[in-house]
Scaffold this motif. Structure first.
Motif, mmCIF file in Angstrom:
data_model
loop_
_atom_site.group_PDB
_atom_site.id
_atom_site.type_symbol
_atom_site.label_atom_id
_atom_site.label_comp_id
_atom_site.label_asym_id
_atom_site.label_seq_id
_atom_site.Cartn_x
_atom_site.Cartn_y
_atom_site.Cartn_z
ATOM 1 N N SER A 77 9.618 2.749 -2.799
ATOM 2 C CA SER A 77 9.167 3.127 -4.128
ATOM 3 C C SER A 77 9.406 1.994 -5.123
ATOM 4 C CB SER A 77 9.883 4.399 -4.586
ATOM 5 O OG SER A 77 9.493 4.756 -5.894
ATOM 6 N N ARG A 78 10.583 1.367 -5.033
ATOM 7 C CA ARG A 78 10.874 0.248 -5.938
ATOM 8 C C ARG A 78 9.954 -0.945 -5.654
ATOM 9 N NH1 ARG A 78 16.261 2.070 -4.933
ATOM 10 N NH2 ARG A 78 16.450 0.582 -3.207
ATOM 11 N N ALA A 79 9.622 -1.152 -4.392
ATOM 12 C CA ALA A 79 8.750 -2.278 -4.030
ATOM 13 C C ALA A 79 7.341 -2.099 -4.582
ATOM 14 C CB ALA A 79 8.702 -2.441 -2.512
ATOM 15 N N LEU A 80 6.910 -0.842 -4.724
ATOM 16 C CA LEU A 80 5.576 -0.580 -5.256
ATOM 17 C C LEU A 80 5.477 -0.892 -6.742
ATOM 18 C CD1 LEU A 80 4.739 2.832 -3.543
ATOM 19 C CD2 LEU A 80 3.485 0.699 -3.220
ATOM 20 N N ALA A 81 6.564 -0.750 -7.455
ATOM 21 C CA ALA A 81 6.545 -0.827 -8.916
ATOM 22 C C ALA A 81 6.046 -2.189 -9.393
ATOM 23 C CB ALA A 81 7.936 -0.559 -9.468
ATOM 24 N N GLY A 82 5.199 -2.154 -10.404
ATOM 25 C CA GLY A 82 4.776 -3.374 -11.070
ATOM 26 C C GLY A 82 3.529 -4.024 -10.529
ATOM 27 N N HIS A 83 3.029 -3.570 -9.382
ATOM 28 C CA HIS A 83 1.838 -4.190 -8.805
ATOM 29 C C HIS A 83 0.574 -3.500 -9.316
ATOM 30 C CE1 HIS A 83 4.105 -6.696 -6.029
ATOM 31 N NE2 HIS A 83 4.857 -5.651 -5.742
ATOM 32 N N ILE A 84 -0.470 -4.295 -9.520
ATOM 33 C CA ILE A 84 -1.724 -3.745 -10.034
ATOM 34 C C ILE A 84 -2.872 -3.915 -9.043
ATOM 35 C CG2 ILE A 84 -1.061 -4.126 -12.437
ATOM 36 C CD1 ILE A 84 -2.806 -6.624 -12.431
ATOM 37 N N ASP A 85 -2.607 -4.522 -7.902
ATOM 38 C CA ASP A 85 -3.627 -4.701 -6.869
ATOM 39 C C ASP A 85 -3.203 -3.933 -5.627
ATOM 40 O OD1 ASP A 85 -5.895 -6.196 -5.475
ATOM 41 O OD2 ASP A 85 -4.156 -6.780 -4.263
ATOM 42 N N PRO A 86 -4.100 -3.130 -5.023
ATOM 43 C CA PRO A 86 -3.722 -2.334 -3.852
ATOM 44 C C PRO A 86 -3.185 -3.172 -2.702
ATOM 45 C CG PRO A 86 -5.846 -1.618 -4.697
ATOM 46 C CD PRO A 86 -5.489 -2.861 -5.447
ATOM 47 N N GLY A 87 -3.817 -4.303 -2.411
ATOM 48 C CA GLY A 87 -3.378 -5.144 -1.309
ATOM 49 C C GLY A 87 -1.998 -5.719 -1.535
ATOM 50 N N THR A 88 -1.757 -6.200 -2.752
ATOM 51 C CA THR A 88 -0.446 -6.764 -3.077
ATOM 52 C C THR A 88 0.632 -5.692 -3.028
ATOM 53 O OG1 THR A 88 -1.528 -8.390 -4.511
ATOM 54 C CG2 THR A 88 0.837 -8.086 -4.790
ATOM 55 N N ALA A 89 0.324 -4.518 -3.559
ATOM 56 C CA ALA A 89 1.296 -3.423 -3.542
ATOM 57 C C ALA A 89 1.648 -3.035 -2.109
ATOM 58 C CB ALA A 89 0.727 -2.220 -4.295
ATOM 59 N N PHE A 90 0.637 -2.961 -1.233
ATOM 60 C CA PHE A 90 0.897 -2.597 0.153
ATOM 61 C C PHE A 90 1.762 -3.637 0.855
ATOM 62 C CE2 PHE A 90 -0.698 -3.145 4.594
ATOM 63 C CZ PHE A 90 0.026 -2.096 5.136
ATOM 64 N N ARG A 91 1.442 -4.899 0.659
ATOM 65 C CA ARG A 91 2.217 -5.953 1.318
ATOM 66 C C ARG A 91 3.666 -5.969 0.835
ATOM 67 N NH1 ARG A 91 -2.952 -8.297 1.100
ATOM 68 N NH2 ARG A 91 -2.645 -9.145 -0.988
ATOM 69 N N ALA A 92 3.872 -5.558 -0.419
ATOM 70 C CA ALA A 92 5.240 -5.511 -0.936
ATOM 71 C C ALA A 92 6.076 -4.441 -0.250
ATOM 72 C CB ALA A 92 5.206 -5.261 -2.451
ATOM 73 N N THR A 93 5.425 -3.403 0.272
ATOM 74 C CA THR A 93 6.160 -2.317 0.931
ATOM 75 C C THR A 93 6.378 -2.572 2.424
ATOM 76 O OG1 THR A 93 4.164 -1.067 1.510
ATOM 77 C CG2 THR A 93 5.115 -0.691 -0.673
ATOM 78 N N ALA A 94 5.655 -3.556 2.983
ATOM 79 C CA ALA A 94 5.668 -3.733 4.434
ATOM 80 C C ALA A 94 7.068 -4.036 4.968
ATOM 81 C CB ALA A 94 4.690 -4.843 4.830
ATOM 82 N N ILE A 95 7.821 -4.858 4.237
ATOM 83 C CA ILE A 95 9.173 -5.220 4.701
ATOM 84 C C ILE A 95 10.067 -3.995 4.733
ATOM 85 C CG2 ILE A 95 11.226 -6.585 4.185
ATOM 86 C CD1 ILE A 95 9.411 -8.701 2.991
ATOM 87 N N GLU A 96 9.971 -3.177 3.688
ATOM 88 C CA GLU A 96 10.806 -1.976 3.621
ATOM 89 C C GLU A 96 10.413 -0.981 4.711
ATOM 90 O OE1 GLU A 96 13.344 -2.011 1.865
ATOM 91 O OE2 GLU A 96 12.887 -3.716 0.581
ATOM 92 N N ILE A 97 9.118 -0.816 4.950
ATOM 93 C CA ILE A 97 8.689 0.075 6.029
ATOM 94 C C ILE A 97 9.158 -0.478 7.375
ATOM 95 C CG2 ILE A 97 6.674 1.030 7.231
ATOM 96 C CD1 ILE A 97 5.221 1.108 4.562
ATOM 97 N N GLY A 98 9.147 -1.802 7.500
ATOM 98 C CA GLY A 98 9.590 -2.421 8.744
ATOM 99 C C GLY A 98 11.042 -2.154 9.069
ATOM 100 N N SER A 99 11.859 -1.912 8.053
ATOM 101 C CA SER A 99 13.258 -1.590 8.318
ATOM 102 C C SER A 99 13.406 -0.194 8.922
ATOM 103 C CB SER A 99 14.074 -1.687 7.022
ATOM 104 O OG SER A 99 13.650 -0.703 6.095
#
Length: 452
Positions: free
Chosen positions: A42-64
């Motif tokens: 949820s914190r990784a999603l915050a602040g992004h305005i592009d769907p692709g960028t927002a998704f890539r920001a969450t990938a590391i956290e999902i990977g854990s």
């Protein structure tokens, strides 16, 4: 015991959750990890305005939570008929779908996108027939060796908006427990991704509307400028006829009257009169050709440009060498007549400017085409044009206006860093819209050949 109660387990305070029969039991440690990771997502999603960028920001956290070698997000269009794709980590050809969405029916995971199955869990996607069918864009599965796969839907506002896809190179890596965790991650990011997609679509719609308004205004202003230019050209032609051609004809009439008075005409006198009449005819022919390019109508753009090119340099001192090459295979002649005429006028003006103002030794014209685009290039080795203002009045301004009216792309710049000179490039789609073709049709079409 109240909701949210805790118990001292001897290893610190742990949350309690309701069990069967109304009893309360300690929440398993894995749930604490999951909650922590979901908060991190949820914190990784915050602040992004592009769907692709927002998704890539969450990938590391999902990977854990779910180790993966590749992760992608398939996103449906508003009507569900097409889908885009955003990838995290290394990219495959699926990334092209972010800019060029394809029909949902060719997606290897269409069964999830269509809601036919609640999820997909594959031990080896290379061999799993659910991902492979006649029209499937399944090449990346083989190219990237995406064997173990989890596919879960993204839901927002009561419907499926896409799917989360998690993959590993090894076989048989995931279980149903991993599917459950993946679904929780998908449920968390789906509303945010949906909101970003809606915002992006609204932004694109606003830009499209703005561009449409600007184009309408450009067409209005352009038509007004061309009308003014044609009125100036009519006045110039009237002056040319009055000051030159009509004056020549009046002089010839006086000479004929004088010869009639003498009662005899010598051969030399008749030859002079014949030459003057021929000169008047030539000037009139040039004026008529400028008003309506008959060569263009009869023989096509290539011959019309060549005729104008040769005529423009015929009296140049010092002489100007010319060369025209046509590799378009008659591509220009498939354009609508108003579009072809406007294109000719742009090239005509480029040649006129070179001859009148650049003092070139050589002018080259190239016509080339692809299956979708026609390109005409006029190059000279003269003095150069410096910085060109597209909004300028006069000849160059009319070139840009004509290009805009037919949907062409016009570029004017230096021919080369060392050689100097000017290069004019005009490109146009070979199938322009009917609106642009109609806009190019101007009553009483005249050449507008003003100074640069």
């Amino acid at each position: 015991m109240a909701t949210g109660a805790v118990v001292d387990s001897g290893a610190g305070m742990r949350p309690l959750f309701p069990g069967t029969g109304g009893s309360w039991k300690p929440m398993p440690e894995v749930s604490l990890v999951l909650i922590d990771r979901l908060l991190a997502i949820s914190r990784a999603l915050a602040g992004h305005i592009d769907p692709g960028t927002a998704f890539r920001a969450t990938a590391i956290e999902i990977g854990s939570l779910i180790p993966h070698d590749h992760m992608d997000l398939a996103v449906l269009s508003h009507d569900g008929r097409r889908h885009a794709c955003y990838e995290a980590g290394f990219h495959t050809s699926w990334s092209e779908l972010a800019q060029h969405p394809l029909p949902t029916e060719v997606s290897p995971i269409r069964s999830v996108l269509w809601g036919e199955v609640p999820y997909l869990l594959a031990d080896d996607a290379l061999r799993d027939e659910r991902f492979h069918f006649a029209t499937a864009i399944d090449g990346p599965i083989f190219a990237a060796r995406l064997r173990s796969r989890i596919v879960v839907p993204l839901r927002a506002r009561g419907g499926i908006i896409g799917a989360l896809n998690i993959s590993r190179h090894e076989v048989d890596c995931y279980t149903l427990a991993d599917v459950a965790v993946a679904q929780q991650c998908a449920d968390l990011i789906a509303p945010y991704i949906f909101a970003l997609i809606q915002t992006e679509e609204a932004r694109r719609a606003m830009l499209a509307e703005s561009e449409a308004r600007n184009r309408v205004e450009l067409l209005r202003v352009g038509a007004s400028q061309l009308t003014e230019g044609m009125e100036r050209e009519r006045r110039r032609m009237a002056m040319d006829l009055h000051d030159q051609t009509l004056a020549d004809l009046a002089r010839i009439a006086r000479q004929l009257s004088a010869l009639r008075g003498l009662g005899v005409a010598r051969a030399a006198q008749l030859a002079d009169l014949e030459q003057e009449v021929a000169g008047c005819l030539t000037e009139l022919r040039h004026i008529v050709d400028d008003m309506r390019p008959s060569v263009l109508e009869l023989f096509g753009l290539r011959d019309a440009v060549e005729a104008h090119l040769n005529r423009s340099v015929a009296r140049a001192k010092p002489p100007i060498a010319v060369h025209i090459a046509d590799t378009s295979d008659g591509g220009a002649d498939s354009l609508a007549e108003p579009v072809r005429t406007a294109l000719y006028r742009i090239v005509q003006e480029a040649i006129n400017n070179a001859v009148r103002h650049a003092a070139p030794r050589r002018i080259d014209v190239l016509l080339a085409s692809t299956a979708s685009v026609l390109r005409v290039v006029v190059t000279d080795d003269g003095q150069g044009c410096g910085t060109v203002d597209p909004a300028a009045h006069g000849g160059i301004g009319h070139m840009h206006t004509r290009a805009a009216l037919i949907g062409a792309r016009l570029r004017i710049g230096q021919a080369g860093r060392k050689s100097g000179g000017t290069r004019v490039v005009v490109e146009i789609d070979r199938q322009p819209s009917r609106e642009l073709a109609a806009a190019a049709t101007m009553p009483g079409e005249f050449a507008v050949s003003e100074a640069m």
